[in-house]
Enzyme design. Structure first.
Site, PDB file in Angstrom:
ATOM      1  N   LEU A 240       0.960  -0.727  -0.018  1.00 41.31           N
ATOM      2  CA  LEU A 240      -0.048  -0.223   0.408  1.00 41.31           C
ATOM      3  C   LEU A 240       0.774   1.090   0.260  1.00 41.31           C
ATOM      4  O   LEU A 240       1.251   1.443   1.634  1.00 41.31           O
ATOM      5  CB  LEU A 240      -0.991  -0.031   1.064  1.00 41.31           C
ATOM      6  CG  LEU A 240      -2.023   1.039   1.174  1.00 41.31           C
ATOM      7  CD1 LEU A 240      -2.950   0.345  -0.298  1.00 41.31           C
ATOM      8  CD2 LEU A 240      -2.734   0.694   2.443  1.00 41.31           C
ATOM      9  N   HIS A 241       1.353   1.419  -0.865  1.00 40.74           N
ATOM     10  CA  HIS A 241       2.806   2.485  -1.283  1.00 40.74           C
ATOM     11  C   HIS A 241       2.426   4.070  -1.052  1.00 40.74           C
ATOM     12  O   HIS A 241       2.835   4.182   0.390  1.00 40.74           O
ATOM     13  CB  HIS A 241       2.780   2.798  -2.686  1.00 40.74           C
ATOM     14  CG  HIS A 241       3.546   1.121  -3.764  1.00 40.74           C
ATOM     15  ND1 HIS A 241       4.427   0.529  -3.781  1.00 40.74           N
ATOM     16  CD2 HIS A 241       2.388   0.942  -4.402  1.00 40.74           C
ATOM     17  CE1 HIS A 241       4.023  -0.517  -3.864  1.00 40.74           C
ATOM     18  NE2 HIS A 241       3.504  -0.170  -5.094  1.00 40.74           N
ATOM     19  N   ASP A 242       1.295   4.939  -1.880  1.00 41.94           N
ATOM     20  CA  ASP A 242       1.201   6.303  -1.594  1.00 41.94           C
ATOM     21  C   ASP A 242       0.336   6.683  -0.225  1.00 41.94           C
ATOM     22  O   ASP A 242       1.086   7.578   0.633  1.00 41.94           O
ATOM     23  CB  ASP A 242       0.238   6.489  -2.356  1.00 41.94           C
ATOM     24  CG  ASP A 242       0.555   6.543  -3.754  1.00 41.94           C
ATOM     25  OD1 ASP A 242       0.034   6.926  -4.062  1.00 41.94           O
ATOM     26  OD2 ASP A 242       1.672   6.841  -4.093  1.00 41.94           O
TER      27      ASP A 242
END
Ligand code: RIB
Ligand code: CA
Length: 311
Positions: A240-242
């Site tokens: 879940l990058h951002d």
């Protein structure tokens, strides 16, 4: 005192979760959201940003459309990960709230000129085209930026769109080069740290258990976009990058990294967009980035669930 931020974004399901986290956290004040072409074309990222603001009950947030293609290269998108709409998963109604008439680049410039120096943090979650264009168009604003906290790059986790490059940097390496050479404090959330923020089944279930529209939306977005990464990485969930960018502003203690020199490859086709980190200090290049490598994943997801649970 809430931290003033501009979120520059290419929603994308993970961008959407980052925006929800920002809009439910009193520690940050979102001055505006600027859309950029990336995961999907600009028309969709500008639409998706507004869908997310309305989901958060915040149709008052100013959303601007920015650059529709990188500085030098043709646009590369990521529908294979995010779906055709960029927010595939749940069925979503079109937004009602309008786009602001001003170009995103002009909003970034005007805001930095209007706010006191050192009080606005830029939070890029996609290709850096809008940020670099603003810096090139108005060099006087660069010194006014408090900090740039961005999702992008990779070093020990190598590339996710090519063997050498992470998507956001790969799409617009010239823009990334301008940002990384800006001289402003940069905190980077590369794949090295986001690959430790995995949407495992219990974590996704915690969103679903909120029993709210937002919680269900986040779970359905995750169900959709994780299918690609779980297949590619053979992992128990997708990164879940951002949201790591926004979580850092709220709970910096959740993250650990190294302050190193990072430069961007722009000349080679083979390694275009690679973030070359001088990890062991083998050169005399100036250290320009806090490059994150570790996080307290349980603490990160607990923060996300608690904040999104406020909707
Ligand atoms: O490589 C991951 C990044 O590319 C994330 O920001 C995702 O939203 C896509 O933009
Ligand atoms: Ca993104």
């Amino acid at each position: 005192m809430a931290r003033k931020i501009i979120i520059d974004t290419d929603p994308g399901q993970d961008d959407a979760v980052a925006i929800l986290l920002a809009l439910t956290s009193p520690e940050v004040e979102v001055l505006g959201i600027t859309a950029v072409a990336g995961n999907v074309p600009l028309e969709l990222t500008a639409k998706n940003a507004r869908i997310v603001c309305e989901l958060a009950g915040r149709p008052d947030v100013k959303v601007f459309a920015g650059c529709d293609r990188p500085l030098r290269h043709a646009l590369v998108t990521a529908e294979h990960v995010h779906g055709k709409t960029g927010l595939d998963g749940p069925r979503l109604a079109d937004p009602v709230m309008p786009l602001q008439p001003e170009h995103a680049v002009d909003f970034i410039i005007d805001t930095l000129r209007a706010e006191p120096t050192g009080t606005v943090t830029l939070c890029p979650l996609g290709p850096l085209t809008n940020i670099a264009t603003a810096f090139e168009k108005a060099p006087d604003i660069v010194g006014k930026v408090q900090e740039i906290v961005l999702m992008g790059g990779a070093y020990f986790q190598v590339g996710n769109i090519t063997p050498a490059a992470e998507f956001n940097i790969y799409v617009d390496p010239e823009a990334a080069d301008i940002v990384f050479k800006s001289g402003r404090p940069i905190t980077v959330m590369p794949l090295d740290v986001t690959h430790k923020a995995l949407t495992t089944a219990p974590r996704v279930q915690a969103f679903r258990d909120l029993g709210s529209k937002a919680g269900t939306m986040v779970a359905e977005w995750t169900d959709f976009f994780e299918r690609f990464d779980k297949e590619k990485y053979g992992s128990a969930g997708a990164p879940l990058h951002d949201p790591c960018v926004i979580a850092y502003l709220i709970r910096p203690d959740l993250f650990q990294g190294h302050h190193v020199n990072v430069e961007i490859e722009t000349q080679s086709d083979l390694t275009r967009g690679m973030t070359v980190a001088d990890w062991w200090g083998v050169t005399d290049r100036a250290k320009n980035a806090m490059f994150m490598g570790d996080l307290d994943a349980d603490g990160f997801f607990a923060l996300l669930v608690e904040r999104i649970g406020r909707l």
